[in-house]
Design a protein around this motif. Structure first.
Motif, mmCIF file in Angstrom:
data_model
loop_
_atom_site.group_PDB
_atom_site.id
_atom_site.type_symbol
_atom_site.label_atom_id
_atom_site.label_comp_id
_atom_site.label_asym_id
_atom_site.label_seq_id
_atom_site.Cartn_x
_atom_site.Cartn_y
_atom_site.Cartn_z
ATOM 1 N N ARG A 61 16.505 -5.602 -35.730
ATOM 2 C CA ARG A 61 17.802 -5.387 -36.349
ATOM 3 C C ARG A 61 18.879 -5.249 -35.270
ATOM 4 O O ARG A 61 18.733 -4.467 -34.334
ATOM 5 C CB ARG A 61 17.784 -4.104 -37.200
ATOM 6 C CG ARG A 61 16.783 -4.133 -38.339
ATOM 7 C CD ARG A 61 17.229 -5.076 -39.437
ATOM 8 N NE ARG A 61 16.292 -5.070 -40.566
ATOM 9 C CZ ARG A 61 15.322 -5.933 -40.729
ATOM 10 N NH1 ARG A 61 15.147 -6.915 -39.827
ATOM 11 N NH2 ARG A 61 14.525 -5.881 -41.784
ATOM 12 N N CYS A 95 17.379 -2.760 -32.551
ATOM 13 C CA CYS A 95 16.426 -1.749 -32.999
ATOM 14 C C CYS A 95 15.173 -2.448 -33.519
ATOM 15 O O CYS A 95 15.260 -3.381 -34.325
ATOM 16 C CB CYS A 95 17.046 -0.894 -34.098
ATOM 17 S SG CYS A 95 15.968 0.426 -34.707
ATOM 18 N N ILE A 96 14.031 -1.986 -33.052
ATOM 19 C CA ILE A 96 12.746 -2.519 -33.508
ATOM 20 C C ILE A 96 12.259 -1.636 -34.663
ATOM 21 O O ILE A 96 11.999 -0.446 -34.479
ATOM 22 C CB ILE A 96 11.718 -2.535 -32.371
ATOM 23 C CG1 ILE A 96 12.251 -3.381 -31.210
ATOM 24 C CG2 ILE A 96 10.376 -3.069 -32.858
ATOM 25 C CD1 ILE A 96 11.446 -3.250 -29.937
ATOM 26 N N VAL A 97 12.166 -2.224 -35.841
ATOM 27 C CA VAL A 97 11.773 -1.501 -37.044
ATOM 28 C C VAL A 97 10.334 -1.865 -37.388
ATOM 29 O O VAL A 97 9.982 -3.050 -37.447
ATOM 30 C CB VAL A 97 12.703 -1.848 -38.227
ATOM 31 C CG1 VAL A 97 12.276 -1.102 -39.489
ATOM 32 C CG2 VAL A 97 14.148 -1.518 -37.873
ATOM 33 N N GLY A 98 9.493 -0.866 -37.606
ATOM 34 C CA GLY A 98 8.108 -1.127 -37.984
ATOM 35 C C GLY A 98 8.021 -1.573 -39.430
ATOM 36 O O GLY A 98 8.308 -0.805 -40.355
ATOM 37 N N ALA A 99 7.624 -2.821 -39.662
ATOM 38 C CA ALA A 99 7.576 -3.371 -41.009
ATOM 39 C C ALA A 99 6.230 -3.130 -41.688
ATOM 40 O O ALA A 99 6.100 -3.352 -42.898
ATOM 41 C CB ALA A 99 7.867 -4.876 -40.974
ATOM 42 N N SER A 111 13.924 1.913 -31.024
ATOM 43 C CA SER A 111 13.093 1.738 -32.211
ATOM 44 C C SER A 111 13.539 2.722 -33.270
ATOM 45 O O SER A 111 14.150 3.760 -32.969
ATOM 46 C CB SER A 111 11.611 1.935 -31.884
ATOM 47 O OG SER A 111 11.364 3.240 -31.387
ATOM 48 N N SER A 112 13.247 2.411 -34.532
ATOM 49 C CA SER A 112 13.707 3.242 -35.639
ATOM 50 C C SER A 112 12.855 4.484 -35.829
ATOM 51 O O SER A 112 13.309 5.476 -36.400
ATOM 52 C CB SER A 112 13.718 2.424 -36.934
ATOM 53 O OG SER A 112 12.399 1.984 -37.246
ATOM 54 N N ALA A 113 11.608 4.436 -35.382
ATOM 55 C CA ALA A 113 10.687 5.556 -35.581
ATOM 56 C C ALA A 113 9.600 5.483 -34.525
ATOM 57 O O ALA A 113 9.471 4.490 -33.793
ATOM 58 C CB ALA A 113 10.076 5.493 -36.989
ATOM 59 N N THR A 157 6.031 4.951 -32.849
ATOM 60 C CA THR A 157 4.927 4.014 -33.055
ATOM 61 C C THR A 157 3.649 4.820 -33.206
ATOM 62 O O THR A 157 3.322 5.652 -32.352
ATOM 63 C CB THR A 157 4.799 3.056 -31.864
ATOM 64 O OG1 THR A 157 5.999 2.277 -31.756
ATOM 65 C CG2 THR A 157 3.611 2.122 -32.033
ATOM 66 N N LYS A 214 11.450 5.290 -29.531
ATOM 67 C CA LYS A 214 10.848 6.549 -29.956
ATOM 68 C C LYS A 214 9.416 6.628 -29.392
ATOM 69 O O LYS A 214 8.867 5.632 -28.911
ATOM 70 C CB LYS A 214 10.830 6.631 -31.476
ATOM 71 C CG LYS A 214 12.201 6.553 -32.123
ATOM 72 C CD LYS A 214 13.077 7.720 -31.737
ATOM 73 C CE LYS A 214 14.359 7.778 -32.561
ATOM 74 N NZ LYS A 214 15.270 6.638 -32.344
ATOM 75 N N ASP A 268 20.243 6.686 -26.861
ATOM 76 C CA ASP A 268 19.322 6.413 -27.975
ATOM 77 C C ASP A 268 18.160 7.385 -27.970
ATOM 78 O O ASP A 268 17.717 7.792 -26.926
ATOM 79 C CB ASP A 268 18.787 4.979 -27.882
ATOM 80 C CG ASP A 268 19.905 3.968 -28.012
ATOM 81 O OD1 ASP A 268 20.078 3.162 -27.097
ATOM 82 O OD2 ASP A 268 20.600 4.008 -29.036
#
Length: 255
Positions: free
Chosen positions: A30, A42-46, A72-74, A76, A106, A255
């Protein structure tokens, strides 16, 4: 599962654009609102990953004079998979002359029963700048750690700047002994490569307390600086790494 994410940042008249932004599998990429000339992703875990047997890869390139910030959004979360084989998480970063790349995700959490091998391969041009933060939490609250092997290789102008490997968790000799983590279950490091350090390198600093964890900031030939920290939890680990970063007289990572 096999999945790859590719990110390329390019300078266009003083503003960084993203001609390549392609993710599959668990990687949803994103664009974030720009801050100044930098492009932010931002790398979002799908989906849930990495699991045992997964093969995941991220390739990020900052072309000449580009500025790329990655987060990253959250966290890993590495989990036990259907197979006992290790999951592979391979990260490859390339930074050209005059470019800057900040990798500030994160934390990585290694849940009980997980088995992960994480590798970093970073190639820097002579005038490239890098800020790389990695944080590992060994086990969720109240559970033992999974197994984690992490290897970092950094080359600058074709010469090795830093190479290291560490293994934590079941069957790793001495990882929870007094010479390594002892009772701490959060560990991480912050690597800063900046040509300005050739003229004013950071000095050695010891940070922290017995209750909050410890960090050491050391200059590296390169020019670079490396902060390594251990802490009882992720919150204290982040505070130590942010303090180490501010000690280098560069702005604290946003961030």
């Amino acid at each position: 599962m096999h999945a790859t994410a590719r990110i390329t940042a390019a300078d266009r008249g003083g503003v960084t654009t993203l001609p390549v932004l392609d993710g599959d599998g668990p990687f949803a990429l994103r664009r974030l609102r720009a801050r100044g000339p930098a492009a932010r992703v931002c790398i979002v875990g799908a989906m849930t990953a990495p699991l045992g047997g997964d093969r995941l890869r991220i390739e990020a390139t900052a072309e000449q004079n580009a500025t790329l910030h990655l987060t990253s959004s959250a966290a890993t979360l590495a989990l036990r998979g259907a197979t006992s084989a290790a999951a592979i998480y391979d990260i490859r970063l390339t930074v050209a002359d005059g470019a800057e790349l900040r990798w500030l995700p994160k934390p990585l959490i290694c849940a009980a029963g997980s088995n992960l091998r994480q590798t970093w391969t970073i190639d820097l041009a002579p005038t490239a700048r890098l800020v790389l933060r990695e944080e590992q939490i060994l086990g969720r609250t109240g559970e033992p750690s999974g197994r984690l092997t992490t290897r970092l290789t950094v080359r600058r102008a074709g010469h090795t700047l830093l190479t290291q490997e560490a293994t934590y968790g079941p069957d790793a000799p001495g990882w929870d002994g007094p010479a390594v983590l002892d009772t701490h279950r959060a560990t991480g490091q912050l690597l800063i490569v900046d040509p300005s350090f050739a003229h004013s390198p950071p000095t050695v600093h010891l940070l922290g307390t017995p209750a909050d964890g410890h960090a050491v900031l050391t200059p590296l030939p390169g020019p670079a600086a490396l902060a390594t920290a251990v802490a009882p939890n992720g919150l204290h680990l982040r505070r130590l790494l942010n303090t180490a970063h501010s000690t280098t007289h560069r702005p604290t990572p946003p961030d």
